[in-house]
Motif scaffolding. Structure first.
Motif, PDB file in Angstrom:
ATOM      1  N   GLY A  47       2.335  -7.057  -1.101  1.00 57.48           N
ATOM      2  CA  GLY A  47       1.315  -7.424  -0.136  1.00 57.48           C
ATOM      3  C   GLY A  47       1.265  -6.537   1.087  1.00 57.48           C
ATOM      4  O   GLY A  47       0.963  -6.992   2.193  1.00 57.48           O
ATOM      5  N   GLY A  48       1.578  -5.248   0.899  1.00 60.41           N
ATOM      6  CA  GLY A  48       1.548  -4.308   2.015  1.00 60.41           C
ATOM      7  C   GLY A  48       2.821  -4.260   2.830  1.00 60.41           C
ATOM      8  O   GLY A  48       2.891  -3.556   3.845  1.00 60.41           O
ATOM      9  N   SER A  88       7.525   4.019 -10.026  1.00 61.62           N
ATOM     10  CA  SER A  88       8.092   4.415  -8.727  1.00 61.62           C
ATOM     11  C   SER A  88       9.287   5.346  -8.890  1.00 61.62           C
ATOM     12  O   SER A  88       9.392   6.366  -8.207  1.00 61.62           O
ATOM     13  CB  SER A  88       8.513   3.166  -7.943  1.00 61.62           C
ATOM     14  N   GLY A 109       5.401  -1.383  -1.588  1.00 60.21           N
ATOM     15  CA  GLY A 109       4.676  -2.129  -0.571  1.00 60.21           C
ATOM     16  C   GLY A 109       3.395  -2.752  -1.110  1.00 60.21           C
ATOM     17  O   GLY A 109       3.038  -3.877  -0.738  1.00 60.21           O
ATOM     18  N   ASP A 110       2.690  -2.030  -1.995  1.00 63.67           N
ATOM     19  CA  ASP A 110       1.429  -2.538  -2.539  1.00 63.67           C
ATOM     20  C   ASP A 110       1.629  -3.858  -3.291  1.00 63.67           C
ATOM     21  O   ASP A 110       0.841  -4.801  -3.139  1.00 63.67           O
ATOM     22  CB  ASP A 110       0.803  -1.505  -3.487  1.00 63.67           C
ATOM     23  N   VAL A 111       2.695  -3.930  -4.112  1.00 66.83           N
ATOM     24  CA  VAL A 111       2.916  -5.165  -4.883  1.00 66.83           C
ATOM     25  C   VAL A 111       3.545  -6.262  -4.026  1.00 66.83           C
ATOM     26  O   VAL A 111       3.585  -7.418  -4.432  1.00 66.83           O
ATOM     27  CB  VAL A 111       3.793  -4.906  -6.140  1.00 66.83           C
ATOM     28  N   LYS A 127       7.712   3.738  -1.064  1.00 64.31           N
ATOM     29  CA  LYS A 127       7.366   2.715  -0.073  1.00 64.31           C
ATOM     30  C   LYS A 127       5.970   2.157  -0.307  1.00 64.31           C
ATOM     31  O   LYS A 127       5.742   0.952  -0.246  1.00 64.31           O
ATOM     32  CB  LYS A 127       7.470   3.297   1.340  1.00 64.31           C
ATOM     33  N   LYS A 128       5.023   3.054  -0.590  1.00 64.49           N
ATOM     34  CA  LYS A 128       3.644   2.582  -0.790  1.00 64.49           C
ATOM     35  C   LYS A 128       3.522   1.768  -2.070  1.00 64.49           C
ATOM     36  O   LYS A 128       2.895   0.705  -2.077  1.00 64.49           O
ATOM     37  CB  LYS A 128       2.673   3.755  -0.824  1.00 64.49           C
ATOM     38  N   LYS A 129       4.133   2.257  -3.167  1.00 58.08           N
ATOM     39  CA  LYS A 129       4.013   1.543  -4.435  1.00 58.08           C
ATOM     40  C   LYS A 129       4.685   0.177  -4.386  1.00 58.08           C
ATOM     41  O   LYS A 129       4.136  -0.823  -4.854  1.00 58.08           O
ATOM     42  CB  LYS A 129       4.621   2.394  -5.565  1.00 58.08           C
ATOM     43  N   THR A 131       5.803  -1.288 -12.116  1.00 57.03           N
ATOM     44  CA  THR A 131       5.915  -0.760 -10.749  1.00 57.03           C
ATOM     45  C   THR A 131       7.189   0.048 -10.576  1.00 57.03           C
ATOM     46  O   THR A 131       7.167   1.161 -10.030  1.00 57.03           O
ATOM     47  CB  THR A 131       5.886  -1.902  -9.722  1.00 57.03           C
ATOM     48  N   GLU A 145       5.689  -2.629   3.215  1.00 59.09           N
ATOM     49  CA  GLU A 145       6.515  -1.453   2.955  1.00 59.09           C
ATOM     50  C   GLU A 145       7.893  -1.569   3.613  1.00 59.09           C
ATOM     51  O   GLU A 145       8.847  -0.919   3.191  1.00 59.09           O
ATOM     52  CB  GLU A 145       5.809  -0.187   3.442  1.00 59.09           C
TER      53      GLU A 145
END
Length: 229
Positions: free
Chosen positions: A33-34, A93, A29-31, A25-27, A89, A36
């Protein structure tokens, strides 16, 4: 008490059934733009286009489809992700996932009870090898089967037929253990037995044949299977 005959081979789905996708979720989500919250949409889109490829007689590695659909989901939300970044990514992941807490105790119990355990995944051969090494699951399984070798993703019937032939057993001697309603449905329609692990957010498909086992975690699946004769 009714005596239930053991399946000869237990086939385990890998992603989400054995491996916890929460860290993704974080990885992802990071690409994005947050965002998740878009993980489920991306995963569903990846599954959708894996089926599109199979239905069209095409095959691409699961990771490649994952990267392409990540770009699609991003574009629909006003985000641009370069292809190389998307591939990196997804590879990172999917490659670094850990097993759910119930997995290793359940697999150990089933092996001690004499069951033959086989991994059966939409991930590529290289992908599942890396996943199992990272999660410490390699020694639990007699064989790892990837749809890469048949060129068609689950839940196509031909893929389950291939898995049974590969292990030299009849369809009715196979049991799929999975946390996805679509995977369980595909196995049942192919003449296999099935056990559904109701991980968070997962449901059985109501129009599929009745599932033999449906419980919240893999340890409970193992406890039931150990009573079979």
């Amino acid at each position: 008490m009714e005596t239930i005959i053991r399946p000869k081979v237990l086939f385990f789905d890998v992603n989400e059934t054995l491996l916890d996708l929460t860290p993704m979720k974080k990885k992802i989500g990071d690409v994005l733009g947050g965002r998740e919250d878009l993980l489920s949409l991306w995963f569903t889109t990846m599954l959708q286009y894996s089926l599109v490829a199979s239905a069209s007689g095409q095959y691409e590695h699961f990771g490649a489809i994952g990267a392409a659909t990540l770009q699609m989901v991003a574009a629909n939300n006003g985000i641009t992700i370069p292809e190389q970044e998307a591939r990196k990514t997804i590879d990172e992941s999917l490659g670094g996932l850990l097993a759910h807490p119930d997995v290793k105790p359940a697999l150990s119990s089933l092996r001690e009870a004499g069951y033959k355990l086989v991994a059966f995944t939409n991930s590529s051969n290289e992908g599942v090898e890396k996943q199992f090494e990272s999660a410490g699951l390699t020694t639990y399984f007699e064989e790892r089967l990837s749809v890469e070798d048949v060129g068609k993703f689950k839940p196509f019937r031909e893929t389950y037929d291939w898995g049974a032939r590969k292990m030299k057993v009849k369809p009715q001697e196979c049991m799929l253990i999975a946390a996805h309603g679509w995977d369980v449905a595909g196995a049942l329609w192919a003449g296999w037995r099935a056990a559904f692990v109701s991980r968070l957010g997962q449901q059985i498909f109501p129009l599929a044949p009745k599932t033999e086992i449906s419980v919240p975690d893999l340890k409970q699946v193992a406890d039931i299977l150990i009573t079979y004769k």
